[in-house]
Design an enzyme around this catalytic site. Structure first.
Site, PDB file in Angstrom:
ATOM      1  NE  ARG A  91      -3.308   2.518   0.815  1.00 41.41           N
ATOM      2  CZ  ARG A  91      -3.944   3.595   1.683  1.00 41.41           C
ATOM      3  NH1 ARG A  91      -4.553   2.483   2.147  1.00 41.41           N
ATOM      4  NH2 ARG A  91      -4.329   4.720   1.199  1.00 41.41           N
ATOM      5  NE  ARG A 101      -6.932   3.287  -1.860  1.00 46.02           N
ATOM      6  CZ  ARG A 101      -7.762   4.841  -0.860  1.00 46.02           C
ATOM      7  NH1 ARG A 101      -8.556   4.083   0.185  1.00 46.02           N
ATOM      8  NH2 ARG A 101      -7.894   5.961  -1.643  1.00 46.02           N
ATOM      9  CG  ASP A 152      -8.195   2.092   2.445  1.00 44.93           C
ATOM     10  OD1 ASP A 152      -7.635   2.482   3.660  1.00 44.93           O
ATOM     11  OD2 ASP A 152      -9.450   2.357   2.540  1.00 44.93           O
ATOM     12  CG  ASP A 166     -10.647   2.725   6.627  1.00 42.59           C
ATOM     13  OD1 ASP A 166      -8.899   3.411   6.568  1.00 42.59           O
ATOM     14  OD2 ASP A 166     -10.706   2.849   5.107  1.00 42.59           O
TER      15      ASP A 166
END
Length: 175
Positions: free
Chosen positions: A98, A107, A110, A112
């Site tokens: 990344r 990307r 990811d 989160d």
């Protein structure tokens, strides 16, 4: 992919919610294969996956001309503090090549941190719950799939209701 289950009667007050996304497969053959490898890496990093959604497909956002995304949600067990969880997620992203640069750029991975139980945190390093997750169907849809009764720690609204209200990524759908 199998959806892992938590014991019956489990409440969602202590759920640690991680969103996964990818639109570049980086040698894994597909974003789904890369995301499967990322799930395994969460386990290895001390964040065992208790439950996970199917992979959802959606257009790139905010520019739909980019490669299509695959997204999902994992509920993990965490024995360390939220900022340490976030740093672990960033480390895993780096392992999957990344590159953080342009916001919303394509990307490989990811990760989160959406929520850490009912904690509300607002520091330069971390904001919990994630400040925009409730607006995104590609986050709330997968969360509603596996934990429809999860309630946003600030808004008090269920994942199911937030998915119905989401304004971003309205084309998101389960695979």
């Amino acid at each position: 992919m199998e959806i892992l289950e938590i014991g019956a009667g489990s409440g969602w007050d202590e759920a640690v919610v991680v969103a996964l996304g990818s639109n570049l497969s980086d040698g894994y053959g597909s974003s789904e294969a890369l995301l499967d490898a990322a799930l395994a890496r969460l386990d290895q990093a001390g964040l065992p996956v208790l439950r996970r959604s199917r992979w959802w497909r959606s257009s790139a956002w905010p520019d739909p001309s980019g490669p299509e995304y695959r997204n999902g949600i994992a509920i993990v067990e965490a024995s360390f503090e939220p900022c340490s969880v976030l740093r672990t997620l960033f480390s895993i992203e780096a392992e999957f090549n990344r590159n953080r640069g342009e916001r919303n750029a394509p990307r490989t991975l990811d990760l989160d941190l959406i929520a850490y139980g009912r904690q509300v945190i607002d520091t330069p390093e971390l904001t919990l719950p994630h400040p925009r997750a409730h607006e995104r169907l590609f986050v709330m849809g997968p969360l509603a799939e596996i934990a429809p009764g999860w309630r946003h720690p600030v808004l008090g609204v269920s994942a199911e209701d937030l998915a119905a209200r989401a304004s971003i990524g309205r084309d998101a759908r389960a695979e």
